[in-house]
Scaffold this motif. Structure first.
Motif, PDB file in Angstrom:
ATOM      1  N   GLN A 215     -48.564 -13.048  30.008  1.00 47.97           N
ATOM      2  CA  GLN A 215     -48.284 -14.333  29.737  1.00 47.97           C
ATOM      3  C   GLN A 215     -46.920 -14.245  29.008  1.00 47.97           C
ATOM      4  OE1 GLN A 215     -51.991 -14.410  27.325  1.00 47.97           O
ATOM      5  NE2 GLN A 215     -52.385 -16.555  28.564  1.00 47.97           N
ATOM      6  N   ILE A 216     -46.637 -13.260  28.248  1.00 53.03           N
ATOM      7  CA  ILE A 216     -45.253 -13.150  27.567  1.00 53.03           C
ATOM      8  C   ILE A 216     -44.224 -12.991  28.288  1.00 53.03           C
ATOM      9  CG2 ILE A 216     -43.930 -11.899  25.905  1.00 53.03           C
ATOM     10  CD1 ILE A 216     -46.696 -11.366  24.453  1.00 53.03           C
ATOM     11  N   CYS A 217     -44.492 -12.124  29.341  1.00 56.90           N
ATOM     12  CA  CYS A 217     -43.090 -11.800  30.372  1.00 56.90           C
ATOM     13  C   CYS A 217     -42.974 -13.138  31.018  1.00 56.90           C
ATOM     14  CB  CYS A 217     -43.708 -10.583  31.441  1.00 56.90           C
ATOM     15  SG  CYS A 217     -43.937  -8.988  30.395  1.00 56.90           S
ATOM     16  N   PRO A 224     -35.036 -15.643  34.896  1.00 53.71           N
ATOM     17  CA  PRO A 224     -34.964 -14.496  33.893  1.00 53.71           C
ATOM     18  C   PRO A 224     -35.821 -13.359  34.322  1.00 53.71           C
ATOM     19  CG  PRO A 224     -34.897 -16.816  32.694  1.00 53.71           C
ATOM     20  CD  PRO A 224     -35.364 -16.788  34.110  1.00 53.71           C
ATOM     21  N   LEU A 225     -36.842 -13.648  34.619  1.00 51.61           N
ATOM     22  CA  LEU A 225     -38.041 -12.473  34.798  1.00 51.61           C
ATOM     23  C   LEU A 225     -37.405 -11.538  35.941  1.00 51.61           C
ATOM     24  CD1 LEU A 225     -40.730 -11.043  34.003  1.00 51.61           C
ATOM     25  CD2 LEU A 225     -41.767 -12.543  35.658  1.00 51.61           C
ATOM     26  N   LEU A 226     -37.113 -12.219  37.154  1.00 49.86           N
ATOM     27  CA  LEU A 226     -36.448 -11.483  38.388  1.00 49.86           C
ATOM     28  C   LEU A 226     -35.095 -10.961  37.893  1.00 49.86           C
ATOM     29  CD1 LEU A 226     -37.388 -13.960  41.088  1.00 49.86           C
ATOM     30  CD2 LEU A 226     -38.471 -11.910  40.884  1.00 49.86           C
ATOM     31  N   LEU A 227     -34.378 -11.647  37.172  1.00 52.06           N
ATOM     32  CA  LEU A 227     -32.910 -10.987  37.120  1.00 52.06           C
ATOM     33  C   LEU A 227     -32.715  -9.911  35.847  1.00 52.06           C
ATOM     34  CD1 LEU A 227     -30.166 -12.200  38.405  1.00 52.06           C
ATOM     35  CD2 LEU A 227     -29.787 -13.360  36.277  1.00 52.06           C
ATOM     36  N   MET A 228     -33.669 -10.080  34.971  1.00 49.41           N
ATOM     37  CA  MET A 228     -33.411  -8.951  33.860  1.00 49.41           C
ATOM     38  C   MET A 228     -34.311  -7.766  33.734  1.00 49.41           C
ATOM     39  SD  MET A 228     -30.690 -10.338  32.225  1.00 49.41           S
ATOM     40  CE  MET A 228     -29.787 -11.851  32.161  1.00 49.41           C
ATOM     41  N   GLY A 245     -45.631  -6.932  16.568  1.00 49.65           N
ATOM     42  CA  GLY A 245     -44.760  -5.644  17.219  1.00 49.65           C
ATOM     43  C   GLY A 245     -45.564  -4.768  18.088  1.00 49.65           C
ATOM     44  N   HIS A 246     -47.011  -4.908  18.055  1.00 51.56           N
ATOM     45  CA  HIS A 246     -47.746  -4.102  18.991  1.00 51.56           C
ATOM     46  C   HIS A 246     -47.586  -4.879  20.171  1.00 51.56           C
ATOM     47  CE1 HIS A 246     -51.574  -2.402  20.607  1.00 51.56           C
ATOM     48  NE2 HIS A 246     -50.953  -1.452  20.135  1.00 51.56           N
ATOM     49  N   ILE A 247     -47.754  -5.992  20.468  1.00 48.05           N
ATOM     50  CA  ILE A 247     -47.495  -6.534  21.822  1.00 48.05           C
ATOM     51  C   ILE A 247     -46.228  -6.645  22.378  1.00 48.05           C
ATOM     52  CG2 ILE A 247     -47.225  -9.228  21.314  1.00 48.05           C
ATOM     53  CD1 ILE A 247     -50.015  -7.627  23.687  1.00 48.05           C
ATOM     54  N   VAL A 248     -45.180  -6.587  21.457  1.00 48.08           N
ATOM     55  CA  VAL A 248     -43.777  -6.651  21.897  1.00 48.08           C
ATOM     56  C   VAL A 248     -43.563  -5.305  22.499  1.00 48.08           C
ATOM     57  CG1 VAL A 248     -41.327  -6.270  20.826  1.00 48.08           C
ATOM     58  CG2 VAL A 248     -42.763  -8.200  20.151  1.00 48.08           C
ATOM     59  N   LEU A 254     -43.209  -3.046  29.780  1.00 47.17           N
ATOM     60  CA  LEU A 254     -43.592  -3.579  31.201  1.00 47.17           C
ATOM     61  C   LEU A 254     -42.467  -4.114  31.962  1.00 47.17           C
ATOM     62  CD1 LEU A 254     -45.995  -3.913  33.342  1.00 47.17           C
ATOM     63  CD2 LEU A 254     -46.006  -6.263  32.374  1.00 47.17           C
ATOM     64  N   LEU A 255     -41.403  -4.708  31.174  1.00 51.00           N
ATOM     65  CA  LEU A 255     -40.181  -5.260  31.607  1.00 51.00           C
ATOM     66  C   LEU A 255     -39.080  -4.081  32.029  1.00 51.00           C
ATOM     67  CD1 LEU A 255     -40.000  -8.307  29.664  1.00 51.00           C
ATOM     68  CD2 LEU A 255     -40.464  -8.362  32.217  1.00 51.00           C
ATOM     69  N   GLY A 256     -39.279  -3.016  31.672  1.00 53.26           N
ATOM     70  CA  GLY A 256     -38.480  -1.835  31.920  1.00 53.26           C
ATOM     71  C   GLY A 256     -37.423  -1.980  31.107  1.00 53.26           C
ATOM     72  N   PHE A 257     -37.156  -2.626  29.906  1.00 51.25           N
ATOM     73  CA  PHE A 257     -35.959  -2.744  29.074  1.00 51.25           C
ATOM     74  C   PHE A 257     -35.704  -1.357  28.463  1.00 51.25           C
ATOM     75  CE2 PHE A 257     -36.752  -7.622  28.553  1.00 51.25           C
ATOM     76  CZ  PHE A 257     -36.494  -7.498  29.832  1.00 51.25           C
ATOM     77  N   ASP A 258     -34.267  -0.992  27.658  1.00 52.92           N
ATOM     78  CA  ASP A 258     -34.263  -0.043  26.952  1.00 52.92           C
ATOM     79  C   ASP A 258     -34.866  -0.848  25.371  1.00 52.92           C
ATOM     80  OD1 ASP A 258     -33.375   2.202  28.292  1.00 52.92           O
ATOM     81  OD2 ASP A 258     -31.455   1.652  28.298  1.00 52.92           O
ATOM     82  N   ILE A 259     -35.607   0.140  24.717  1.00 57.24           N
ATOM     83  CA  ILE A 259     -36.341  -0.357  23.429  1.00 57.24           C
ATOM     84  C   ILE A 259     -35.542   0.413  22.326  1.00 57.24           C
ATOM     85  CG2 ILE A 259     -38.362  -0.903  22.289  1.00 57.24           C
ATOM     86  CD1 ILE A 259     -39.854  -0.894  24.858  1.00 57.24           C
ATOM     87  N   ILE A 260     -34.839  -0.361  21.407  1.00 53.77           N
ATOM     88  CA  ILE A 260     -34.342   0.296  20.358  1.00 53.77           C
ATOM     89  C   ILE A 260     -35.119   0.043  19.162  1.00 53.77           C
ATOM     90  CG2 ILE A 260     -32.082   0.597  18.869  1.00 53.77           C
ATOM     91  CD1 ILE A 260     -30.737  -1.180  21.452  1.00 53.77           C
ATOM     92  N   LEU A 261     -35.382   1.238  18.477  1.00 54.76           N
ATOM     93  CA  LEU A 261     -36.385   1.172  17.388  1.00 54.76           C
ATOM     94  C   LEU A 261     -35.751   1.074  15.927  1.00 54.76           C
ATOM     95  CD1 LEU A 261     -39.418   3.673  18.358  1.00 54.76           C
ATOM     96  CD2 LEU A 261     -38.907   1.218  19.091  1.00 54.76           C
ATOM     97  N   VAL A 262     -36.209   0.224  15.103  1.00 56.80           N
ATOM     98  CA  VAL A 262     -35.476   0.039  13.730  1.00 56.80           C
ATOM     99  C   VAL A 262     -36.668   0.548  12.887  1.00 56.80           C
ATOM    100  CG1 VAL A 262     -34.453  -1.347  12.118  1.00 56.80           C
ATOM    101  CG2 VAL A 262     -34.148  -2.037  14.334  1.00 56.80           C
TER     102      VAL A 262
END
Length: 590
Positions: A215-217, A224-228, A245-248, A254-262
């Motif tokens: 749902q979030i994606c 944006p979903l197809l492009l990014m 935070g857990h669902i993010v 799932l979107l394959g992004f680089d996830i930067i952790l703070v």
């Protein structure tokens, strides 16, 4: 959901269907399998070290194998007390893969709170950070855990303790998976105060969590979903023990992004450093973080912030506009995995209006163009593309705000529209059901929600906390505009009863935020000793550094903007505002 609702028109503009059924009937660790296969070059960045998705998958596999080998069996509960870290992510997916139940707890919570939750669910094992282990000594003596696992080796002097890093190094990749029923098997047990303030564990199945991820994606729109996918980096500074935070974590993977952790959500300097190095396009946080970022002049131009967990002051959004920093607001509750609403209207403003957004998403019929563009964008890498994209986006954010024809497309003070397949019903304060038509005509009522992401119940009883028709109580009073955007008027428990008149504390807060001097405002009700059953309105204000206000000027201002019964009896100016673990104003403590 049956019938025609105004938010369905928003779905049409965004290019998404009214319903996304059927949702994947797969275990949550399938998300990691997909990301490691589709986006092998991307991954998670923790303390400057990048862990590509295939590496995370391998480590999670090894750790899952170890957990099963040392004696854990399907449906055992494992509590974790870990910071925002790669260790949390590895542990989460390993627990999922091993068919165990994850109970994420907060390392910044007082030990008394940790013990209450452990006593409630009696986990079979516990995983914690090496620097937190010393705080657990009394709990370790009181409860019989199968194993105590510490994330990194150190000489703790306890032979019963085992170490996560050593287990990962000593075990091979698991070859077969535990059989999981996604609909009935619990993946995560998330503790929440709920709508009543009582400590409750929300039992979230694999199906619940995976559905909410889908749902979030989709809610950002089809284009944006197809492009990014796999093309950008995102900054995450929300504790993973919290439902938001857990669902993010799962959604961005799932979107394959680089996830930067703070690692420390309060460390604005570190956020600024990560933004400068990695050029994220999205940032996930809570309102107090965005307030600090804006006040401390962090260069966030071109970044889109996604805000949740508490209402976002419009003043913070106004300052963000000047800096070319966009903020979009969402809403959810742990019982719903948690996200149920999202405000998409910011996209209409920066992209030139609803018609343009509709045409952009309509063009996705030629999906091969977007697939090709996505491949080209990914060749740049997330840093280079992020630098280019945020430069363009920052310009669009600033310019679009100058034109009324574009600004009118954006709605503020709203939690947005329901995500696809989120069902909504309403009741007034007397418990009588109110129709959606009545709400659309201007009535206010408490919101109840249902959907594929709705919890199984409060631990340990399946169905508890869920009404017969499948809905859960939110505790939030809402109103809806003609376009289907929801506005939270107040929490039911925060509504103040002044001699029979309802004072909505959030409305008073929002009026106070319009004063330039106010950094944080909080309105609460206290019992009126002179009138039994009635309350008095009390306001707490934290001023911005170097600013000055007195009680008389605030009262004069409120008198011009509020009915007489809502005027506070007392205004307190405080140096610090008490905050909850996830940086929400703690009205209960006030």
């Amino acid at each position: 959901m049956r019938g025609k609702y105004p938010w369905f028109n928003e779905y049409k503009i965004l290019g998404i269907k009214n319903s996304l059924y059927p949702y994947p009937e797969k275990p949550v660790y399938d998300i990691l399998i997909k990301s490691s296969s589709k986006y092998p070059k991307n991954g998670v960045i923790d303390k400057g070290i990048k862990y590509n998705y295939p590496i995370i998958k391998e480590y999670s596999n090894r750790f899952a194998n170890a957990l099963l080998d040392i004696g854990f069996v399907k449906n055992n509960l494992i509590a974790t007390i870990l910071p925002i870290s790669i260790e949390f992510i590895i542990a989460d997916y390993a627990i999922s893969q091993a068919g165990l139940i994850h109970v994420p707890l907060s390392e910044i919570e007082p030990i008394e709170g940790i013990e209450k939750k452990i006593k409630k669910c009696n986990p079979d094992g516990i995983i914690c950070s090496n620097y937190y282990y010393k705080n657990l000594q009394d709990i370790v003596r009181k409860y019989s855990f199968k194993h105590i696992i510490i994330d990194k080796y150190f000489n703790c002097g306890n032979e019963k303790v085992i170490f996560m890093d050593k287990l990962i190094n000593n075990y091979n990749v698991i070859e077969k998976y535990i059989e999981i029923n996604p609909r009935s098997d619990i993946e995560t047990l998330l503790y929440t105060g709920g709508t009543t303030g009582e400590l409750k564990g929300c039992m979230l199945s694999h199906y619940n969590i995976y559905s909410n991820v889908i749902q979030i994606c989709n809610i950002y729109g089809k284009a944006p979903l197809l492009l990014m996918k796999g093309a950008i980096a995102v900054l995450v500074g929300i504790p993973f023990f919290h439902s938001y935070g857990h669902i993010v974590m799962h959604s961005m993977m799932l979107l394959g992004f680089d996830i930067i952790l703070v690692n420390d959500p309060r460390d604005v300097d570190y956020m600024a450093k990560m933004i400068k190095i990695y050029r994220p396009v999205l940032q996930f946080g809570v309102p107090t973080q965005y307030l600090k970022i804006v006040n401390e002049n962090v260069n966030t131009s071109g970044i889109i912030g996604i805000s949740g967990s508490a209402p976002l002051p419009t003043e913070t959004q106004a300052f963000a506009d000047v800096k070319g920093f966009g903020i979009m607001e969402g809403y959810g509750l742990s019982e719903m995995s948690p996200v149920t609403h999202f405000n998409v209207s910011f996209l209409y403003r920066i992209l030139g209006g609803k018609r343009i957004v509709y045409l952009i998403n309509l063009s996705t019929k030629f999906s091969f163009i977007y697939i090709l563009l996505n491949k080209i964008i990914r060749l740049f890498g997330t840093k280079t593309f992020g630098k280019i994209f945020t430069s363009i986006l920052g310009f669009m954010i600033k310019v679009s705000k100058r034109f009324k024809s574009l600004s009118k497309n954006e709605r503020r003070k709203t939690i947005g529209i329901p995500l696809p397949d989120v069902e909504v019903k309403f009741r007034d304060t007397n418990g009588k059901e109110v129709s959606t038509c009545e709400i659309l005509k201007g009535s206010r009522a408490e919101m109840f929600l249902n959907g594929p992401q709705r919890m199984l119940g409060y631990y340990p009883d399946v169905g508890s906390g869920v009404e017969k028709d499948g809905f859960v109580k939110t505790g939030d009073v809402v109103e809806i505009d003609d376009n289907g955007y929801f506005y939270v008027v107040d929490r039911v428990k925060d509504m103040i009863n002044v001699s029979g008149f309802k004072v909505y504390s959030l409305e008073v807060d929002r009026i106070l935020y319009q004063l330039d001097e106010v950094e944080i405002a909080a309105t609460v009700g206290i019992p009126d000793k002179e009138r039994k059953g009635s309350e008095r309105v009390i306001v707490f204000i934290k001023l911005k550094d170097g600013k000055h206000l007195d009680e008389k000027s605030v009262l004069n201002y409120l008198t011009r903007n509020l009915p007489k019964y809502a005027i506070p009896k007392k205004i307190y100016f405080v140096n610090e505002m008490p905050m909850t673990l996830i940086q929400k104003t703690d009205k209960k403590k006030l």
